[in-house]
Scaffold this motif. Structure first.
Motif, mmCIF file in Angstrom:
data_model
loop_
_atom_site.group_PDB
_atom_site.id
_atom_site.type_symbol
_atom_site.label_atom_id
_atom_site.label_comp_id
_atom_site.label_asym_id
_atom_site.label_seq_id
_atom_site.Cartn_x
_atom_site.Cartn_y
_atom_site.Cartn_z
ATOM 1 N N PRO A 135 -33.959 -15.347 49.023
ATOM 2 C CA PRO A 135 -34.404 -16.728 48.772
ATOM 3 C C PRO A 135 -35.641 -16.828 47.895
ATOM 4 C CG PRO A 135 -34.885 -16.059 51.038
ATOM 5 C CD PRO A 135 -34.021 -14.994 50.452
ATOM 6 N N ASP A 136 -36.437 -15.753 47.833
ATOM 7 C CA ASP A 136 -37.684 -15.794 47.057
ATOM 8 C C ASP A 136 -37.608 -14.952 45.786
ATOM 9 O OD1 ASP A 136 -37.488 -13.382 48.339
ATOM 10 O OD2 ASP A 136 -39.609 -13.252 48.890
ATOM 11 N N PRO A 167 -29.708 -12.879 36.594
ATOM 12 C CA PRO A 167 -30.496 -14.053 36.992
ATOM 13 C C PRO A 167 -29.750 -14.910 38.004
ATOM 14 C CG PRO A 167 -29.492 -14.418 34.851
ATOM 15 C CD PRO A 167 -29.183 -12.988 35.219
ATOM 16 N N ILE A 168 -30.483 -15.450 38.952
ATOM 17 C CA ILE A 168 -29.909 -16.334 39.966
ATOM 18 C C ILE A 168 -30.673 -17.651 39.912
ATOM 19 C CG2 ILE A 168 -29.372 -16.663 42.407
ATOM 20 C CD1 ILE A 168 -27.894 -14.349 41.249
ATOM 21 N N SER A 169 -29.968 -18.726 39.622
ATOM 22 C CA SER A 169 -30.622 -20.028 39.501
ATOM 23 C C SER A 169 -31.060 -20.545 40.870
ATOM 24 C CB SER A 169 -29.657 -21.040 38.872
ATOM 25 O OG SER A 169 -28.596 -21.327 39.769
ATOM 26 N N ASP A 170 -31.969 -21.521 40.854
ATOM 27 C CA ASP A 170 -32.401 -22.149 42.111
ATOM 28 C C ASP A 170 -31.210 -22.769 42.834
ATOM 29 O OD1 ASP A 170 -34.972 -21.420 41.512
ATOM 30 O OD2 ASP A 170 -35.568 -23.394 40.750
ATOM 31 N N ARG A 171 -30.310 -23.381 42.066
ATOM 32 C CA ARG A 171 -29.107 -23.995 42.658
ATOM 33 C C ARG A 171 -28.269 -22.948 43.369
ATOM 34 N NH1 ARG A 171 -25.866 -28.356 39.298
ATOM 35 N NH2 ARG A 171 -24.241 -27.068 40.221
ATOM 36 N N ALA A 172 -28.064 -21.803 42.705
ATOM 37 C CA ALA A 172 -27.231 -20.753 43.288
ATOM 38 C C ALA A 172 -27.877 -20.185 44.550
ATOM 39 C CB ALA A 172 -26.991 -19.643 42.264
ATOM 40 N N ARG A 173 -29.209 -19.982 44.503
ATOM 41 C CA ARG A 173 -29.894 -19.451 45.687
ATOM 42 C C ARG A 173 -29.788 -20.425 46.859
ATOM 43 N NH1 ARG A 173 -35.741 -18.086 44.343
ATOM 44 N NH2 ARG A 173 -35.461 -19.438 42.553
ATOM 45 N N ALA A 174 -29.901 -21.721 46.557
ATOM 46 C CA ALA A 174 -29.782 -22.722 47.618
ATOM 47 C C ALA A 174 -28.367 -22.732 48.194
ATOM 48 C CB ALA A 174 -30.144 -24.101 47.071
ATOM 49 N N ALA A 175 -27.362 -22.626 47.320
ATOM 50 C CA ALA A 175 -25.973 -22.621 47.773
ATOM 51 C C ALA A 175 -25.682 -21.381 48.615
ATOM 52 C CB ALA A 175 -25.029 -22.677 46.575
ATOM 53 N N VAL A 176 -26.206 -20.233 48.183
ATOM 54 C CA VAL A 176 -26.004 -18.998 48.938
ATOM 55 C C VAL A 176 -26.698 -19.082 50.297
ATOM 56 C CG1 VAL A 176 -26.587 -16.534 49.035
ATOM 57 C CG2 VAL A 176 -25.619 -17.510 46.943
ATOM 58 N N ALA A 177 -27.916 -19.634 50.327
ATOM 59 C CA ALA A 177 -28.646 -19.746 51.594
ATOM 60 C C ALA A 177 -27.885 -20.630 52.586
ATOM 61 C CB ALA A 177 -30.040 -20.316 51.337
ATOM 62 N N ALA A 178 -27.313 -21.732 52.089
ATOM 63 C CA ALA A 178 -26.550 -22.629 52.965
ATOM 64 C C ALA A 178 -25.321 -21.932 53.525
ATOM 65 C CB ALA A 178 -26.145 -23.888 52.191
ATOM 66 N N TRP A 179 -24.663 -21.128 52.694
ATOM 67 C CA TRP A 179 -23.473 -20.414 53.165
ATOM 68 C C TRP A 179 -23.845 -19.267 54.088
ATOM 69 C CZ3 TRP A 179 -18.991 -19.712 54.908
ATOM 70 C CH2 TRP A 179 -18.401 -18.448 54.957
ATOM 71 N N ARG A 180 -24.902 -18.519 53.736
ATOM 72 C CA ARG A 180 -25.272 -17.340 54.525
ATOM 73 C C ARG A 180 -25.610 -17.716 55.967
ATOM 74 N NH1 ARG A 180 -28.877 -14.229 51.125
ATOM 75 N NH2 ARG A 180 -30.350 -15.885 51.596
ATOM 76 N N ALA A 181 -26.097 -18.943 56.163
ATOM 77 C CA ALA A 181 -26.397 -19.395 57.524
ATOM 78 C C ALA A 181 -25.138 -19.432 58.390
ATOM 79 C CB ALA A 181 -27.049 -20.774 57.476
ATOM 80 N N GLN A 182 -23.959 -19.466 57.737
ATOM 81 C CA GLN A 182 -22.686 -19.496 58.464
ATOM 82 C C GLN A 182 -22.099 -18.097 58.658
ATOM 83 O OE1 GLN A 182 -21.622 -22.554 59.482
ATOM 84 N NE2 GLN A 182 -23.442 -23.413 58.463
#
Length: 309
Positions: free
Chosen positions: A165-166, A183-198
């Protein structure tokens, strides 16, 4: 590589063709036969063949009909392009193969409007009540495909904590131990974080499925289904097409070709030049606008105008 390596790579290539729309059953069967015969002729070393070996192989096709030669050449060229793009070899020797009466087709291209429609369809799914965790997975997959240009194999096999995330990048290790920064965009990191919580904490994979991770075939199916929801013909969209869109749209935006080569993981800049097709009109405009001589030529044209009477 051994003959068994050839067989394994041919099987992976045919699996990709099955998953990618537009590859009819008869075409897959013919390609499989052509590749296995070529491997046999080369003593099980098709995967590592160079220009000399391929020229010798093509020399045995001289008595065949031109349509048969064209099919065999197409099968081998596509196989070598697959090996190069997936990182199984650093070069693409397909240029040594004959091209009887057929021009190389341009890769499928998605416009930015097409991509916006894909993300619009994802947004609609994410807005549904009650929410479906699989929509979060779909969003993470597409954000990484289009936002980072990952190969299908790289994407489905990402470790659970590959995207931090950082950290605005991830490090991928390809064939031969070569590493590259993606490179990982802020959007992609946010999307991955939301999915990883599952994703279960014990899972070693970011995209688990059964006892392993999501398969390439299933990824293709998910992307094509999304295309249908977005009103785009499914045979125009695949994980590879989204990777191509990543490269093409970055190049159109002024990205440096060498930087793009590094991000895509191409050992040879020639592969990047072919893969990132940009229309010639835009390149001419870029030269006129950015080249140091462009301004000088414009000034010269102004100076050459006759004074008004």
């Amino acid at each position: 590589m051994s003959g068994s390596d050839d067989r394994a790579l041919i099987d992976r290539f045919l699996e990709m063709l099955r998953a990618e729309a537009g590859a009819a059953g008869n075409t897959i069967a013919a390609y499989g036969t052509d590749l296995r015969l070529a491997s046999e002729v080369l003593g099980g070393a098709l995967s590592t063949a160079g220009a000399t070996e391929l020229e010798r192989l093509a020399g045995q096709w001289q008595t065949l009909a031109s349509s048969t030669v064209a099919r065999k050449s197409a099968a081998l060229r596509r196989f070598f392009a697959f090996l190069a793009d997936e990182g199984f070899r650093p070069d693409d020797p397909g240029v040594a193969l004959p091209r009887p009466g057929a021009a190389r087709p341009l890769p499928k291209v998605l416009s930015t409007a097409d991509v916006e429609r894909l993300f619009g369809a994802i947004s609609e799914r994410l807005a549904r009540e009650p929410g479906d965790p699989l929509d979060l997975r779909l969003a993470a997959l597409v954000e990484l495909l289009y936002g980072s240009g990952l190969r299908a194999t790289e994407l489905v096999s990402l470790p659970r904590n590959a995207v931090a995330p950082d950290r605005p990048f991830l490090i991928l290790k390809g064939k031969g131990g070569r590493e590259r920064l993606v490179p990982i965009s802020d959007r992609a990191r946010a999307a991955v974080a939301a999915w990883r919580a599952q994703v279960p904490a014990a899972s070693p994979w970011l995209f688990p499925s059964g006892k392993g991770h999501l398969s390439r075939v299933r990824l293709y199916q998910l992307i094509r289904a999304l295309a249908g929801l977005a009103g785009i013909p499914p045979d125009r969209v695949s994980p590879h097409v989204l990777r191509h869109a990543f490269a093409t749209h970055l190049l159109e935006g002024g990205a440096d070709l060498r930087a793009l080569q590094a991000m895509l993981g191409h050992a040879d800049i020639a592969t990047t030049e072919i893969y990132t097709h940009v229309d010639s009109r835009r390149l001419v405009e870029l030269v006129n606008a950015r080249h140091p001589l462009g301004e000088a030529l414009a000034d010269a044209r102004v100076d050459a105008k006759p004074d008004p009477a």
